[in-house]
Scaffold this active site. Sequence first.
Site, short mmCIF file in Angstrom:
data_model
loop_
_atom_site.label_atom_id
_atom_site.label_comp_id
_atom_site.label_asym_id
_atom_site.label_seq_id
_atom_site.Cartn_x
_atom_site.Cartn_y
_atom_site.Cartn_z
N VAL A 15 -39.45 22.79 115.84
CA VAL A 15 -40.04 22.33 114.58
C VAL A 15 -39.05 22.49 113.43
O VAL A 15 -38.84 21.56 112.64
CB VAL A 15 -41.36 23.09 114.27
N ILE A 138 -51.26 14.69 111.69
CA ILE A 138 -52.39 14.00 111.07
C ILE A 138 -52.71 14.66 109.73
O ILE A 138 -52.94 15.87 109.69
CB ILE A 138 -53.65 14.07 111.95
N GLU A 192 -48.07 25.38 128.28
CA GLU A 192 -47.23 26.57 128.32
C GLU A 192 -47.31 27.24 129.70
O GLU A 192 -48.28 27.04 130.44
CB GLU A 192 -47.75 27.60 127.28
N LYS A 207 -57.85 26.39 114.47
CA LYS A 207 -57.87 25.18 113.64
C LYS A 207 -59.27 24.93 113.09
O LYS A 207 -59.45 24.55 111.94
CB LYS A 207 -57.38 23.99 114.46
N GLY A 304 -45.80 18.47 118.60
CA GLY A 304 -44.49 17.84 118.74
C GLY A 304 -43.68 18.07 117.48
O GLY A 304 -44.22 18.25 116.40
#
Lengths: 432, 432
Positions: A15, A138, A192, A207, A304
Amino acid sequence: MTTPLRIALAGLGTVGSGVIRLINENGAMIAQRAGRPIEISAISARDRARDRGMDLSPYKWADDMNDFAADPGVDCVVEMIGGSDGPALDLARNSLKSGKSFVTANKAMIAHHGMELASLAEKQNLALKYEAAVAGGIPVIKGLREGASANRIERVYGILNGTCNYILTTMEKHGSDFDAVLKDAQDLGYAEADPSFDIDGVDAAHKLAILAALSFGKAVDFDGVEIAGIRDIVAADIGQAKALGYRIRLLGMARIDDGKLFQRVNPYLVPESHPLAHIDGSTNAVVAEGNFSGRLMFQGAGAGDGPTASAIVADLIDIARGDSGTVFAMPASKMAASERAESGNRTGKSYIRFIVADKPGVLAEITAAMRDAEVSIESLIQTEKTNEGSVLISMVTHQSLERDVIQSLEKLSDSSSLQGAPVVMHLLSDED
Amino acid sequence: MTTPLRIALAGLGTVGSGVIRLINENGAMIAQRAGRPIEISAISARDRARDRGMDLSPYKWADDMNDFAADPGVDCVVEMIGGSDGPALDLARNSLKSGKSFVTANKAMIAHHGMELASLAEKQNLALKYEAAVAGGIPVIKGLREGASANRIERVYGILNGTCNYILTTMEKHGSDFDAVLKDAQDLGYAEADPSFDIDGVDAAHKLAILAALSFGKAVDFDGVEIAGIRDIVAADIGQAKALGYRIRLLGMARIDDGKLFQRVNPYLVPESHPLAHIDGSTNAVVAEGNFSGRLMFQGAGAGDGPTASAIVADLIDIARGDSGTVFAMPASKMAASERAESGNRTGKSYIRFIVADKPGVLAEITAAMRDAEVSIESLIQTEKTNEGSVLISMVTHQSLERDVIQSLEKLSDSSSLQGAPVVMHLLSDED
């Protein structure tokens, strides 16, 4: 305003590297959009020597990322190291206390410490932003905090974990079982090595707790999320849901029930007519139902490096543009803790699936327990032999109190006929 | 900051009444979210006497809405009267020139005069906002201007007209023909008595021109949109698309081709695997593909008083929170006019459908024309008798230059075999 916004990056994994790539590639355009350049001023990571496939020499290196806090050349710290506590939390506290804005992709930290950090930021009129923490690229934090801000949100829910959705929709497509798909997903790098955070629903719950706080103006309450994952779902569940016109999706669901906050992560049977039934693969999607907007849905890549970097830099552009305002949709000081709604009080249809020994009387035993708990059965979908010689029985209840469903299963908990705990999923409805 | 944001409403049709209802119903919550109340200070409409089902006595009435401009009790004017020019445009100019922020639901006005109004607003650091102008309650202006702001947008496209999508998906569901569904839609109030603005694609083109300007940083260029509507689509087209794995949707599509702006509204064949294929009824959906975010999609109600009011009040909350920044994604002064890309230069697969006389040699005539224009046919889907004794022939081309497809049809334009102009639709692909 042409003074650059000078940022410091903590963490240079995929990232962090993505953010550097994005700013290098889209920097000129971003400067036009933001009204001023965004400039990487300093960087820090655990291992300086690691080859990240890019030239890091233009950026000042800090061995200790907490040096960012005292650095007058840094306006905003970007945290991409993860973990709800420890170094990430120290960095957040230090940065905000030193008057730096803070951008993070860290859902666990916001889910656990969001209120404390929001208060810290708001007291000093600093930005604390976390678009990348929920649903990757998003812009759903912005969608709720600003886009839907005129509405009383009735429900917020969605597909919040790409790994689970990839597994469920691959099972759906190929009729394969959970373990096989999980192994493939691990081999492909979609899951993972230790997948429990994803498949047991914890990641989705982080979240969801953030979305609920934003939507309902209540303090973030991660511990109040009821969590179940997807480990126990078998191919036959998906087939039987399909026969009923449903697809199985792991949903996070939050709403206010009689003034109390209800939050749950659980597999749901989603009607094929609902837009979430068409979200395949690792895509995420968040639905917000407002009292004026009606149903809004936001979908896209939930993870991602590219999508996550996109969200982080969108936050930075907001800061560069001078976006102020509160961390959540309203000031943290006004977001009281909410009482928790009990799921037992909820009414709906449930899908219940048993694996039982293949012997006479088992069905009678199950249906008697349900009758005794006042759960009536709408349809017994199918009984099916498993490879191991057991029988799989699935059914859908009529509208029932969830408490009664649980009670019916408790009556069966000592039964020698049951092989493993029953699986319960809820049928998503407009009233859910 | 607890000084209210004092707004004046111009136009009290269903949308204007919706805004009043929303502010009355959600006002306390909005004050918390915005940091200060939003207060309706003055109202104006053509007919004061009309019963709007609500008490308007608390609000100051202006016989002439242009009085808002000079009213020191008004901070922001909200325009809900419509029309690209005339009173709406006068009101916008007057309000901005007098230092009032301006919020509008008027897609035609922004599509035609957006650049002029944006310059006016930006010169004075005033907000000009138009979330309600595109896709109703879906926060897609915000999604592009802010949520996706870190990205170079590769394409922006979507279902921008709910009436057309209602008609097409109803035809799809019931196998009915266009005229019958349009009539039903009119009877139900889903389509206007004069539906041409919707079904001929003009309304979608207004919205597309706005989305393109936001996405690509080019001046709004409504006149550069190539427009075709859905009048000529018959039930058989939908059936044949379905046989190929596609659904027909009227899309607005914009992208940069070799540095030039391409904008088109046209029916497309959308693959069933694409999320737009699952947008049914009057729902709108906008897709933006960013170079880091990947594909984002926003969906929801594209019209209606509730959703439109939700978007208008979200803009007002932004203004109340002190959101400044540019009208589009970058300053209007930097948004140069773009050259227009020619659709003839584009390559893709096309669906072509003819209605022809039922006589020998017609197919030979058509295929010869296509051969001569170097358009090769991938599949001749089906030939089907119509009720009138004609034959319907549909085909899909291989990847072809659109110019060649048009040329092949021009070769046939004088043919006595063709009954009516052929219908051409493009197959949506990832490269389109």
